[in-house]
Design a protein around this motif. Structure first.
Motif, PDB file in Angstrom:
ATOM      1  N   ALA A  24      -9.927   2.699   5.782  1.00 51.88           N
ATOM      2  CA  ALA A  24      -9.790   4.110   6.163  1.00 51.88           C
ATOM      3  C   ALA A  24      -8.490   4.336   6.923  1.00 51.88           C
ATOM      4  O   ALA A  24      -7.750   5.283   6.636  1.00 51.88           O
ATOM      5  CB  ALA A  24     -10.990   4.542   6.999  1.00 51.88           C
ATOM      6  N   ASP A  25      -8.198   3.473   7.899  1.00 51.53           N
ATOM      7  CA  ASP A  25      -6.980   3.625   8.702  1.00 51.53           C
ATOM      8  C   ASP A  25      -5.722   3.541   7.843  1.00 51.53           C
ATOM      9  O   ASP A  25      -4.727   4.189   8.135  1.00 51.53           O
ATOM     10  CB  ASP A  25      -6.917   2.568   9.811  1.00 51.53           C
ATOM     11  N   ALA A  26      -5.773   2.736   6.782  1.00 55.04           N
ATOM     12  CA  ALA A  26      -4.608   2.564   5.915  1.00 55.04           C
ATOM     13  C   ALA A  26      -4.526   3.635   4.825  1.00 55.04           C
ATOM     14  O   ALA A  26      -3.571   3.667   4.059  1.00 55.04           O
ATOM     15  CB  ALA A  26      -4.644   1.179   5.265  1.00 55.04           C
ATOM     16  N   GLY A  27      -5.530   4.507   4.760  1.00 56.86           N
ATOM     17  CA  GLY A  27      -5.538   5.543   3.730  1.00 56.86           C
ATOM     18  C   GLY A  27      -5.802   5.000   2.335  1.00 56.86           C
ATOM     19  O   GLY A  27      -5.348   5.577   1.355  1.00 56.86           O
ATOM     20  N   ASN A  28      -6.561   3.907   2.265  1.00 59.79           N
ATOM     21  CA  ASN A  28      -6.812   3.260   0.975  1.00 59.79           C
ATOM     22  C   ASN A  28      -8.229   3.481   0.455  1.00 59.79           C
ATOM     23  O   ASN A  28      -8.800   2.608  -0.188  1.00 59.79           O
ATOM     24  CB  ASN A  28      -6.524   1.763   1.080  1.00 59.79           C
ATOM     25  N   LEU A  29      -8.773   4.653   0.745  1.00 58.60           N
ATOM     26  CA  LEU A  29     -10.098   4.992   0.236  1.00 58.60           C
ATOM     27  C   LEU A  29      -9.985   6.136  -0.760  1.00 58.60           C
ATOM     28  O   LEU A  29      -9.180   7.047  -0.568  1.00 58.60           O
ATOM     29  CB  LEU A  29     -11.024   5.406   1.386  1.00 58.60           C
ATOM     30  N   CYS A 121      -5.896  -7.663  -6.509  1.00 59.93           N
ATOM     31  CA  CYS A 121      -5.384  -6.317  -6.714  1.00 59.93           C
ATOM     32  C   CYS A 121      -5.231  -5.681  -5.344  1.00 59.93           C
ATOM     33  O   CYS A 121      -6.026  -5.924  -4.444  1.00 59.93           O
ATOM     34  CB  CYS A 121      -6.346  -5.475  -7.546  1.00 59.93           C
ATOM     35  N   VAL A 122      -4.184  -4.872  -5.215  1.00 60.53           N
ATOM     36  CA  VAL A 122      -3.927  -4.192  -3.950  1.00 60.53           C
ATOM     37  C   VAL A 122      -3.466  -2.777  -4.274  1.00 60.53           C
ATOM     38  O   VAL A 122      -2.769  -2.557  -5.268  1.00 60.53           O
ATOM     39  CB  VAL A 122      -2.889  -4.974  -3.101  1.00 60.53           C
ATOM     40  N   SER A 123      -3.863  -1.850  -3.453  1.00 62.37           N
ATOM     41  CA  SER A 123      -3.462  -0.462  -3.659  1.00 62.37           C
ATOM     42  C   SER A 123      -1.944  -0.347  -3.640  1.00 62.37           C
ATOM     43  O   SER A 123      -1.273  -0.974  -2.822  1.00 62.37           O
ATOM     44  CB  SER A 123      -4.062   0.421  -2.567  1.00 62.37           C
ATOM     45  N   GLU A 127       1.422  -0.971   1.699  1.00 56.44           N
ATOM     46  CA  GLU A 127       2.700  -1.674   1.821  1.00 56.44           C
ATOM     47  C   GLU A 127       2.631  -2.942   2.665  1.00 56.44           C
ATOM     48  O   GLU A 127       3.223  -3.955   2.309  1.00 56.44           O
ATOM     49  CB  GLU A 127       3.761  -0.721   2.368  1.00 56.44           C
ATOM     50  N   THR A 128       1.917  -2.912   3.777  1.00 56.85           N
ATOM     51  CA  THR A 128       1.850  -4.095   4.644  1.00 56.85           C
ATOM     52  C   THR A 128       1.198  -5.272   3.924  1.00 56.85           C
ATOM     53  O   THR A 128       1.764  -6.374   3.913  1.00 56.85           O
ATOM     54  CB  THR A 128       1.140  -3.767   5.968  1.00 56.85           C
TER      55      THR A 128
END
Length: 163
Positions: A24-29, A121-123, A127-128
């Motif tokens: 959620a904090d990373a905006g990956n939802l 797999c990564v969104s 970036e990090t």
């Protein structure tokens, strides 16, 4: 340095919250929020794949799910490969190398099992984590890119292991 081991049932709730908060904090939802329940269900991941936890003392600070081809959580793993998913680090442990330690633990397992390659797999917006994987030698695997929802695109990465 964190201790990495299999997550215990008593840690499942904390591990699930670490994953949900990190995503959620990373905006990956996805916009519909449906993936939060998957991230929080560490007990199911532990039963159907291998759930690792990173500990600072007795306090969980990170997690990763390790999958083999055919596991219900495997998305892109093929025979001879190990896949990892849902790598997450608690915000209070960010920047301390916990993510790298978790990836190293996956690589150790893969080598011990004789796997030829580790995949993930990564969104595309993460970036990090992408920088971490690339620094560790993972290379893009574009033929495994995919999109679980219309608003999330996942990029495939792989690391070939020494025989």
């Amino acid at each position: 340095m964190a201790t990495i081991r299999a997550a215990l049932p008593a840690e499942h709730e904390a591990v699930g919250e670490i994953a949900a908060k990190a995503y959620a904090d990373a905006g990956n939802l996805p916009a519909d929020g449906s993936y939060v329940s998957v991230l929080r269900d560490a007990a199911k991941r532990s039963a159907e794949a291998e759930l690792l936890v990173a500990l600072d003392g007795a306090h969980p600070v990170g997690t990763v799910t390790v999958c083999r081809p055919g596991d219900s959580y495997a998305e892109i793993a093929r025979p001879g490969e190990i896949e990892f998913r849902m790598l997450a680090v608690s915000p209070d442990a960010g920047g301390q190398g916990v993510g790298r330690q978790l990836v190293d633990a996956v690589l150790e397992r893969a080598r011990a099992e004789g796997a030829a390659r580790v995949v993930l797999c990564v969104s595309e917006t993460a970036e990090t984590p992408r920088r971490l994987y690339e620094r560790m030698g993972f290379a893009r695997l574009p033929d495994r890119d995919w999109s679980p929802t219309g608003d999330i695109s996942l990029l495939g990465y792989s690391l070939d292991l020494d025989a």
